[in-house]
Motif scaffolding. Structure first.
Motif, mmCIF file in Angstrom:
data_model
loop_
_atom_site.group_PDB
_atom_site.id
_atom_site.type_symbol
_atom_site.label_atom_id
_atom_site.label_comp_id
_atom_site.label_asym_id
_atom_site.label_seq_id
_atom_site.Cartn_x
_atom_site.Cartn_y
_atom_site.Cartn_z
ATOM 1 N N THR A 67 0.873 -1.167 0.000
ATOM 2 C CA THR A 67 0.000 0.000 0.000
ATOM 3 C C THR A 67 0.917 1.225 0.000
ATOM 4 N N GLU A 68 0.356 2.417 -0.158
ATOM 5 C CA GLU A 68 1.185 3.625 -0.178
ATOM 6 C C GLU A 68 1.960 3.782 1.134
ATOM 7 N N GLU A 69 1.290 3.569 2.246
ATOM 8 C CA GLU A 69 1.939 3.691 3.555
ATOM 9 C C GLU A 69 3.058 2.655 3.718
ATOM 10 N N GLU A 70 2.803 1.429 3.289
ATOM 11 C CA GLU A 70 3.821 0.373 3.393
ATOM 12 C C GLU A 70 5.019 0.688 2.510
ATOM 13 N N ALA A 71 4.768 1.220 1.326
ATOM 14 C CA ALA A 71 5.860 1.580 0.409
ATOM 15 C C ALA A 71 6.707 2.700 0.999
ATOM 16 N N ASP A 72 6.057 3.671 1.626
ATOM 17 C CA ASP A 72 6.801 4.765 2.261
ATOM 18 C C ASP A 72 7.713 4.239 3.363
ATOM 19 N N ARG A 73 7.185 3.353 4.199
ATOM 20 C CA ARG A 73 8.001 2.768 5.282
ATOM 21 C C ARG A 73 9.154 1.953 4.711
ATOM 22 N N ALA A 74 8.880 1.182 3.661
ATOM 23 C CA ALA A 74 9.925 0.351 3.049
ATOM 24 C C ALA A 74 11.034 1.223 2.467
ATOM 25 N N ASN A 75 10.667 2.310 1.800
ATOM 26 C CA ASN A 75 11.688 3.188 1.219
ATOM 27 C C ASN A 75 12.510 3.885 2.290
ATOM 28 N N LYS A 76 11.876 4.290 3.385
ATOM 29 C CA LYS A 76 12.633 4.884 4.496
ATOM 30 C C LYS A 76 13.679 3.902 4.996
ATOM 31 N N ARG A 77 13.269 2.638 5.154
ATOM 32 C CA ARG A 77 14.196 1.616 5.631
ATOM 33 C C ARG A 77 15.324 1.386 4.628
ATOM 34 N N LEU A 78 14.995 1.342 3.330
ATOM 35 C CA LEU A 78 16.016 1.137 2.306
ATOM 36 C C LEU A 78 17.024 2.286 2.269
ATOM 37 N N TYR A 79 16.524 3.522 2.339
ATOM 38 C CA TYR A 79 17.430 4.666 2.361
ATOM 39 C C TYR A 79 18.324 4.626 3.597
ATOM 40 N N SER A 80 17.763 4.272 4.714
ATOM 41 C CA SER A 80 18.541 4.187 5.952
ATOM 42 C C SER A 80 19.647 3.143 5.825
ATOM 43 N N GLN A 81 19.294 1.982 5.280
ATOM 44 C CA GLN A 81 20.303 0.929 5.091
ATOM 45 C C GLN A 81 21.380 1.375 4.112
#
Length: 119
Positions: A67-81
């Motif tokens: 979902t849009e919210e899940e994608a936002d959380r996933a991208n935050k995690r990817l950028y952090s990593q």
């Protein structure tokens, strides 16, 4: 051009929207008659190619369309990593004296570059 199996996996995932509807890697591998390694490779292909418009995420329960919210959380995690990995690579270069900075010997405070590596 992608293999037909990649489109099959993607089409199945499009029916699994949201983390609560995830399908396990074990089930996907079994349904498509492929190894876990092949599945991960196909999922990476889907994630990285703009031909596949939906965003595929994963959880402990399996793969799903975000979902849009899940994608936002996933991208935050990817950028952090990604930033964390870049910081580690930069620190490794600095330890090895490969960061372009001039080094000076000041008594015992100077470490030879070779000390950054195992012997």
């Amino acid at each position: 051009m992608h293999e037909a199996i990649v489109y099959g996996i993607y089409d199945l995932l499009k029916t699994r929207v949201g983390k609560e509807n995830a399908v396990s890697a074990k089930d996907l591998s079994s349904w498509f008659g492929i190894s876990d390694r092949q599945l991960r490779d196909y999922i990476s292909e889907i994630r990285r190619d703009a031909d596949f418009e939906k965003i595929v995420c994963s959880s402990n329960n399996g793969y799903y369309i975000a979902t849009e919210e899940e994608a936002d959380r996933a991208n935050k995690r990817l950028y952090s990593q990604a930033f964390s990995l870049l910081k580690t690579a930069h620190a490794n270069d600095k330890k090895a004296g490969r960061n372009g900075q001039m080094r000076m010997r000041i008594d015992e405070f100077y470490k030879d570059t070779i000390e950054a590596f195992g012997k």
